[in-house]
Motif scaffolding. Structure first.
Motif, short mmCIF file in Angstrom:
data_model
loop_
_atom_site.label_atom_id
_atom_site.label_comp_id
_atom_site.label_asym_id
_atom_site.label_seq_id
_atom_site.Cartn_x
_atom_site.Cartn_y
_atom_site.Cartn_z
N ILE A 47 -3.13 10.45 8.98
CA ILE A 47 -4.49 10.11 8.57
C ILE A 47 -4.63 8.60 8.46
CG2 ILE A 47 -4.03 10.21 6.08
CD1 ILE A 47 -6.74 11.83 5.89
N GLN A 48 -5.86 8.13 8.66
CA GLN A 48 -6.18 6.72 8.52
C GLN A 48 -7.35 6.53 7.57
OE1 GLN A 48 -7.99 4.87 11.94
NE2 GLN A 48 -8.29 2.93 10.90
N TYR A 49 -7.24 5.51 6.73
CA TYR A 49 -8.34 5.09 5.89
C TYR A 49 -8.69 3.65 6.22
CZ TYR A 49 -8.69 9.17 2.96
OH TYR A 49 -8.91 10.44 2.52
N ALA A 66 -5.13 12.48 1.20
CA ALA A 66 -4.89 11.06 0.94
C ALA A 66 -6.17 10.43 0.44
CB ALA A 66 -4.41 10.36 2.21
N GLN A 67 -6.02 9.24 -0.12
CA GLN A 67 -7.19 8.45 -0.50
C GLN A 67 -6.81 6.99 -0.51
OE1 GLN A 67 -8.60 9.28 -4.51
NE2 GLN A 67 -6.65 10.18 -5.06
N HIS A 73 -5.01 -0.02 -2.02
CA HIS A 73 -3.77 0.75 -1.96
C HIS A 73 -4.13 2.20 -1.66
CE1 HIS A 73 -4.16 2.48 -6.07
NE2 HIS A 73 -3.25 3.33 -5.65
N SER A 74 -3.16 2.93 -1.16
CA SER A 74 -3.42 4.31 -0.75
C SER A 74 -2.37 5.23 -1.34
CB SER A 74 -3.41 4.40 0.77
OG SER A 74 -3.60 5.74 1.21
N GLU A 75 -2.76 6.48 -1.51
CA GLU A 75 -1.84 7.51 -1.97
C GLU A 75 -1.93 8.71 -1.05
OE1 GLU A 75 -1.91 6.40 -6.75
OE2 GLU A 75 -2.69 8.34 -6.08
N LEU A 76 -0.77 9.28 -0.78
CA LEU A 76 -0.69 10.51 0.01
C LEU A 76 -0.18 11.60 -0.92
CD1 LEU A 76 -0.80 11.88 2.87
CD2 LEU A 76 1.63 11.29 3.09
N ASN A 77 -0.98 12.64 -1.06
CA ASN A 77 -0.63 13.75 -1.95
C ASN A 77 -0.17 14.94 -1.12
OD1 ASN A 77 -1.65 12.52 -4.51
ND2 ASN A 77 -3.56 12.55 -3.34
N LEU A 78 1.00 15.44 -1.46
CA LEU A 78 1.57 16.58 -0.75
C LEU A 78 1.74 17.71 -1.77
CD1 LEU A 78 4.46 14.63 1.06
CD2 LEU A 78 2.09 14.85 1.79
#
Lengths: 117, 116
Positions: A47-49, A66-67, A73-78
């Motif tokens: 994914i891209q933001y 993700a956000q 800054h970005s976070e990836l939630n799994l």
């Protein structure tokens, strides 16, 4: 050193759990990308933001999200982790001064190695 | 069909030999970008070079050189006088339009081992 930071470096967790990976892009970069590298799938774009907005989606599972925050800054939630989610997760950033992002070079962070037991 | 093909899975050379890593790509775009990245044993991905589809001028940077040929959709990478520190996985990647945005697609990588 690319200037992209990722935390944590290593993460060990159990199936069914949820984890959050964090990424800080290079100073001035507006785009953040997430990739998964596994032995069987290779390097896959997730994914891209761009400047806080989702810009493109690749092979990202519904269990993943993700956000990108106002400070970029970005976070990836799994979530609902499975054994097959064990992989190296990379974050990359690029300037992307335009939304179209004219083939910017993506600079990668050191990665987070996720192990699901 | 794979967008980026690196047919060589593993290459092993002796130090000081020259080695060429092959990359073949596939795209319908007229404007696209090609990249090489290096992943040493430590695991990080290191950017090496970026070329756009309008610039077929080949480039040399120290011991590295790149050969971009649009006619054969190839973007090969040569290391001259290889060194043990060059041992790594090398990835070729293509940036082209996929839906509403450019996406970077990686090849499967070539593991280069340089023996002393």
């Amino acid at each position: 050193d690319s200037g992209v930071t990722q935390t944590p470096k290593h993460l060990i967790t159990a199936t069914g759990q949820r984890v959050t990976l964090r990424c800080s892009p290079r100073s001035g970069d507006l785009s953040v990308y997430w990739y998964q590298q596994s032995l069987d799938q290779g390097l896959q774009f997730l994914i891209q933001y761009y400047n806080g907005e989702e810009r493109a989606k690749g092979n990202i599972l519904e269990r993943f999200s993700a956000q990108q925050f106002p400070d970029l800054h970005s976070e990836l939630n799994l979530s609902s982790l499975e054994l097959g989610d064990s992989a190296l997760y990379f974050c990359a950033s690029s300037p992307s001064q335009t939304v179209a992002g004219g083939g910017d070079t993506q600079y990668f962070g050191p990665g987070t190695r996720l192990t699901v037991l | 069909a794979q967008k980026v093909t690196q047919a060589q899975t593993e290459i092993s050379v002796v130090e000081k030999e020259d080695v060429t890593l092959d990359c073949v790509y596939e795209t319908r775009d007229t404007t696209y970008y090609l990249f090489w990245y290096k992943q040493p044993p430590s695991g990080e991905l290191v950017f090496l070079i970026r070329r756009n589809s309008f610039d077929e001028q080949n480039e040399i940077s120290g011991r590295y050189s790149w050969n971009f040929q649009k006619s054969t959709s190839s973007f090969n990478f040569t290391i001259t006088a290889s060194q043990v520190v060059d041992s790594a996985v090398y990835f070729c990647a293509l940036s082209d339009w996929s839906g509403s945005a450019r996406q970077l697609t990686f090849g499967s990588g070539t593991q280069l081992t340089v023996l002393p």
